[in-house]
Design a protein around this motif. Structure first.
Motif, PDB file in Angstrom:
ATOM      1  N   UNK A 197      12.236   2.597  -2.255  1.00 22.92           N
ATOM      2  CA  UNK A 197      13.437   1.978  -2.829  1.00 22.92           C
ATOM      3  C   UNK A 197      13.880   0.752  -2.023  1.00 22.92           C
ATOM      4  N   UNK A 198      13.501   0.708  -0.721  1.00 18.36           N
ATOM      5  CA  UNK A 198      13.932  -0.418   0.120  1.00 18.36           C
ATOM      6  C   UNK A 198      12.918  -1.563   0.102  1.00 18.36           C
ATOM      7  N   UNK A 213       0.848  -1.194   0.000  1.00 18.99           N
ATOM      8  CA  UNK A 213       0.000   0.000   0.000  1.00 18.99           C
ATOM      9  C   UNK A 213       0.878   1.236   0.000  1.00 18.99           C
ATOM     10  N   UNK A 214       0.411   2.281  -0.667  1.00 20.18           N
ATOM     11  CA  UNK A 214       1.200   3.512  -0.758  1.00 20.18           C
ATOM     12  C   UNK A 214       0.630   4.556   0.191  1.00 20.18           C
ATOM     13  N   UNK A 215       1.499   5.174   0.988  1.00 18.28           N
ATOM     14  CA  UNK A 215       1.057   6.258   1.870  1.00 18.28           C
ATOM     15  C   UNK A 215       2.221   7.226   2.035  1.00 18.28           C
ATOM     16  N   UNK A 248       4.150   1.807   2.192  1.00 18.39           N
ATOM     17  CA  UNK A 248       5.394   2.163   1.517  1.00 18.39           C
ATOM     18  C   UNK A 248       5.254   3.620   1.082  1.00 18.39           C
ATOM     19  N   UNK A 249       6.347   4.398   1.259  1.00 13.46           N
ATOM     20  CA  UNK A 249       6.260   5.827   0.916  1.00 13.46           C
ATOM     21  C   UNK A 249       7.230   6.172  -0.206  1.00 13.46           C
ATOM     22  N   UNK A 250       6.839   7.147  -1.015  1.00  6.72           N
ATOM     23  CA  UNK A 250       7.739   7.677  -2.052  1.00  6.72           C
ATOM     24  C   UNK A 250       8.375   8.923  -1.436  1.00  6.72           C
ATOM     25  N   UNK A 251       9.706   8.930  -1.240  1.00  8.34           N
ATOM     26  CA  UNK A 251      10.318  10.097  -0.577  1.00  8.34           C
ATOM     27  C   UNK A 251      10.069  11.369  -1.391  1.00  8.34           C
TER      28      UNK A 251
END
Ligand SMILES: C[S@@+](CC[C@H](N)C(=O)[O-])C[C@H]1O[C@@H](n2cnc3c(N)ncnc32)[C@H](O)[C@@H]1O
Length: 469
Positions: A412-413, A403-405, A440-443
């Motif tokens: 990347x990890x 999931x994206x948050x 999972x986050x996108x910096x």
């Protein structure tokens, strides 16, 4: 009725009065259902409808025949005129089928042999020869002069029934087609014993009818000029996802996309929709497809993206139902909860571009065949493998979901499982708490609250593809 007509200088025989009475009764009977006239008081109906329709034959005695009543509505002036002048051959034309159905009933019950009902909007491609056109309360004069270019014979006349203030309209009509028409008469009168002023404005056609060079269309043509036309009402519903779902159809807009659907799924193409008759379907268009020719105003209403190019009415496929119990294919299954059709289209486009195995549309998702979704998907929605899924709350707990948050371990990890589902939050509420823990986050710059959901998904998909190398 006789007394009221006589006061207006109109004498009818008992037979003619009988016919007018039958018509009056029918008009009253069908008015409730079809909304045929706004005049309901008996005296006003006789004076402002029937006498008003007959008076042109008294004020201008040489009415031409055959005479086309363009936009006759419930039969004004055509029906009272036909009763008063049974020697005239009259064509009553209206674009609304409700009106023409009523007229056909009226004509058959009244026994008027000289009348023909023309069930279509009159446009320059109407080429039945007529010696005259009469019209009441339809449109500006110049528009009518253009409209009858294919049917009105040389020396034929167009008789406009107008109110007193029409000088500007006359000027516009006279200057619009100086080579084709000349103003011959402008007759002002009152409906006798009333204050109602009228004008008959008559133009003569100086030239022969235009030969409209028309390829005989292989497609069944429907001319649609009224917003209340049932087909048009349905077409307009396709501007919403709910309408697309209910009717099982959509509008495909834009030159490239319509070419693509004609090529890929001709059997799903139901109709070619164009502005008038100038942009015919291409030769390879499937024959069962109809051709809807819309008036410029209606086309503009329908043309959601103002492309001014034809549209295709397209039967949407129904996505198969997602069965989570069945083994998942390897790679990514994309879960789509987005409510904005443009986001749904955009994410489908990225999913196809990054070889996502299947796209599962959750119950929250906007319709992927909404015209806006089709457009932002750039047509990929037609080739994507779409499945219909449950609401977010019913996604099985054991499904491996990434999931994206905005807060979560860095993308990347992340190690992507062999088979997994990717989920971005809905546009407003974001990701439900259930998936926040392992998100999972996108910096990115913390000053920006979040990325657009479809953009975030595309970045995650790119990262997944990269991890496979
Ligand atoms: C305001 S009503 C007037 C009806 C009638 N002439 C009267 O005076 O009561 C205008 C009518 O014109 C019809 N109409 C508009 N454009 C038309 C066209 N191009 N060809 C045929 N009918 C048309 C409409 O459907 C409508 O019934």
């Amino acid at each position: 009725m006789d007394a009221l007509l006589r006061r207006c200088g109109i004498r009818l025989t008992p037979g003619q009065l009988g016919q007018l009475w039958v018509y009056h009764q029918l008009l009253r009977r069908f008015d409730a259902e079809l909304n045929l006239t706004r005049i309901h008081n008996f005296e006003n109906m006789v004076v402002k409808l029937y006498a008003d329709s007959i008076l042109p034959a008294i004020e201008y005695t040489h009415l031409p025949s055959p005479l086309l009543d363009l936009g006759t509505g419930p039969g004004m002036p055509g029906i009272p005129l036909a009763i008063f002048r049974p020697d005239l051959q009259l064509l009553l034309a209206d674009s609304r089928t409700q009106r023409t159905d009523f007229l056909k009933t009226a004509v058959s019950q009244m026994g008027l042999p000289g009348i023909e009902v023309v069930e279509r909007g009159i446009a320059p491609d109407f080429d039945r020869p007529v010696a005259g056109v009469i019209t009441r309360a339809v449109e500006p004069m110049a528009d009518t002069l253009a409209r009858v270019a294919g049917c009105l014979q040389q020396n034929g006349s167009v008789i406009f029934m107008k109110g007193p203030a029409c000088d500007e309209e006359i000027r516009a009509a006279a200057t619009a087609f100086p080579a084709d028409y000349e103003l011959t008469d402008d007759i002002a009168y009152r409906i006798p014993h009333t204050p109602h002023q009228r004008r008959l404005v008559i133009f003569r056609r100086k030239v022969a009818p235009e030969q409209t060079v028309r390829a005989v269309s292989r497609h069944r043509i429907r001319i649609i000029e009224s917003e209340s036309n049932a087909v048009f009402k349905d077409l307009k519903k396709l501007h919403s996802g709910r309408g697309v779902k209910k009717l099982g159809r959509t509008l495909v807009c834009g030159q490239r996309l319509i070419e693509e659907v004609l090529e890929r799924s001709p059997q799903r193409c139901r109709a070619w929709i164009s502005r008038g008759d100038r942009q015919p379907p291409p030769d390879h268009a499937p024959v069962p497809m109809e051709w809807y020719q819309l008036s410029p105003e209606l086309f503009q209403i329908l043309d959601l993206f103002a492309t001014r190019t034809p549209m295709v009415l397209y039967d949407t496929p129904t996505p198969a139902t997602w069965r989570p119990a069945e083994p998942a294919p390897s790679g990514c299954s994309l879960l789509v909860p987005f409510q904005d059709p443009e986001n749904v289209g955009a994410v489908i486009r990225s999913a196809v571009a990054f070889d996502v195995g299947r796209i599962i549309l959750l119950a929250e998702s906007a319709n992927p065949f909404h015209p806006k979704a089709i457009r932002s998907s750039s047509g990929t929605v037609f080739s994507a493998r779409l499945l219909q899924g449950p609401p977010l709350s019913e996604i099985p707990r054991d499904l491996p979901v990434i999931a994206l948050a905005a807060s979560g371990q860095p993308l990347a990890a992340t190690r992507f499982p062999h088979a997994f589902a990717l989920l971005a939050g809905m546009e407003g509420p974001g990701l439900p708490p259930r998936w926040q823990a392992n998100a999972v986050a996108i910096p990115m710059n913390p000053e920006v609250e979040s990325l657009n959901a479809a953009v975030a998904t595309a970045i995650a998909l790119y990262e997944w593809r990269r991890s496979l190398k």
